[in-house]
Design a protein around this motif. Structure first.
Motif, mmCIF file in Angstrom:
data_model
loop_
_atom_site.group_PDB
_atom_site.id
_atom_site.type_symbol
_atom_site.label_atom_id
_atom_site.label_comp_id
_atom_site.label_asym_id
_atom_site.label_seq_id
_atom_site.Cartn_x
_atom_site.Cartn_y
_atom_site.Cartn_z
ATOM 1 N N ARG A 77 3.989 1.591 1.966
ATOM 2 C CA ARG A 77 4.955 1.482 3.092
ATOM 3 C C ARG A 77 4.380 2.801 4.380
ATOM 4 N NH1 ARG A 77 9.957 1.317 1.442
ATOM 5 N NH2 ARG A 77 9.953 -1.000 1.188
ATOM 6 N N TYR A 134 -4.750 -7.030 18.984
ATOM 7 C CA TYR A 134 -5.507 -6.483 17.433
ATOM 8 C C TYR A 134 -6.986 -7.568 17.626
ATOM 9 C CZ TYR A 134 -0.938 -5.113 15.787
ATOM 10 O OH TYR A 134 0.307 -4.411 15.639
ATOM 11 N N ALA A 153 0.193 -7.177 19.030
ATOM 12 C CA ALA A 153 -0.793 -7.793 18.226
ATOM 13 C C ALA A 153 -1.639 -8.789 19.058
ATOM 14 C CB ALA A 153 -0.264 -8.473 17.121
ATOM 15 N N CYS A 206 -0.206 1.294 11.512
ATOM 16 C CA CYS A 206 0.490 0.473 12.723
ATOM 17 C C CYS A 206 0.537 1.644 13.916
ATOM 18 C CB CYS A 206 1.944 0.294 12.333
ATOM 19 S SG CYS A 206 1.882 -1.213 11.290
ATOM 20 N N THR A 247 -3.496 -5.522 8.648
ATOM 21 C CA THR A 247 -1.990 -5.610 8.515
ATOM 22 C C THR A 247 -1.519 -6.877 7.873
ATOM 23 O OG1 THR A 247 -2.058 -6.946 10.794
ATOM 24 C CG2 THR A 247 -1.875 -4.524 11.173
ATOM 25 N N LEU A 304 -2.649 1.174 16.051
ATOM 26 C CA LEU A 304 -3.008 -0.287 16.850
ATOM 27 C C LEU A 304 -2.281 -0.335 18.143
ATOM 28 C CD1 LEU A 304 -1.723 -2.490 13.590
ATOM 29 C CD2 LEU A 304 -4.143 -1.716 14.176
ATOM 30 N N GLN A 350 -8.312 -5.753 12.530
ATOM 31 C CA GLN A 350 -6.917 -5.185 12.280
ATOM 32 C C GLN A 350 -5.978 -6.197 11.997
ATOM 33 O OE1 GLN A 350 -6.951 -3.997 16.654
ATOM 34 N NE2 GLN A 350 -7.090 -1.735 16.014
ATOM 35 N N LYS A 351 -6.160 -7.415 12.359
ATOM 36 C CA LYS A 351 -5.118 -8.435 11.834
ATOM 37 C C LYS A 351 -5.228 -8.668 10.502
ATOM 38 C CE LYS A 351 -4.818 -11.200 16.247
ATOM 39 N NZ LYS A 351 -5.308 -12.436 17.114
ATOM 40 N N GLU A 395 0.883 -6.249 4.681
ATOM 41 C CA GLU A 395 2.175 -7.143 4.632
ATOM 42 C C GLU A 395 2.391 -7.927 3.206
ATOM 43 O OE1 GLU A 395 2.213 -9.013 8.340
ATOM 44 O OE2 GLU A 395 2.572 -7.228 9.472
ATOM 45 N N TYR A 399 0.837 1.899 5.447
ATOM 46 C CA TYR A 399 1.146 0.804 6.532
ATOM 47 C C TYR A 399 1.602 1.270 7.769
ATOM 48 C CZ TYR A 399 2.687 -3.806 8.629
ATOM 49 O OH TYR A 399 2.812 -4.680 9.605
ATOM 50 N N ALA A 400 2.454 2.162 7.743
ATOM 51 C CA ALA A 400 3.199 2.992 8.969
ATOM 52 C C ALA A 400 2.019 3.858 9.626
ATOM 53 C CB ALA A 400 4.193 3.869 8.758
ATOM 54 N N TRP A 447 0.076 -1.708 21.085
ATOM 55 C CA TRP A 447 1.386 -2.223 20.970
ATOM 56 C C TRP A 447 1.872 -3.406 20.756
ATOM 57 C CZ3 TRP A 447 3.746 -5.143 24.738
ATOM 58 C CH2 TRP A 447 2.981 -5.400 25.890
#
Length: 111
Positions: free
Chosen positions: A20, A59, A34, A27, A67, A30, A63-64, A71, A23-24, A32
């Motif tokens: 987590r 993104y 997607a 993010c 993420t 990235l 990047q997609k 997730e 992931y933060a 603002w």
């Protein structure tokens, strides 16, 4: 309430915390949004905590995928923690407190 958590569950929760956090961190780097979106300027009399906002390029494909991979991993780890057989041994009225305690157990047990 003192709960002795199984080491495997403490390790899973610690891994969930680490993922987590990673992931933060991702993010925070990235755009603002997607998807590509226009920005906007702050207007007088309209509250905006961000002020002017530049357009988002959206993104990239990489990047997609990154993420989405994070997730998927977060859902899998959270599911493993939530569905662990240990929870069947905790009295129903103590489950919430025990789950909250698990979030800090890796700090106490040194995991």
């Amino acid at each position: 309430m003192a709960v002795e958590y199984p080491p495997r569950l403490v390790a899973l929760q610690a891994q969930l915390h680490r993922v987590r956090s990673q992931y933060a961190e991702l993010c925070a780097t990235l755009p603002w949004s997607a998807e590509p979106l226009e920005g906007w300027q702050a207007r007088e009399g309209v509250h905006s905590h961000r002020g002017d906002v530049a357009a988002s390029p959206g993104y990239t494909a990489e990047q997609k995928e990154r993420t989405a991979a994070f997730e998927r991993r977060l859902r899998r780890l959270a599911g493993l923690v939530m569905a662990d057989s240990f929870w069947a041994t905790v009295a129903r009225e103590d489950v919430v407190e025990a789950r909250m305690g698990l979030k800090r157990a890796h700090l106490v047990q040194g995991a």
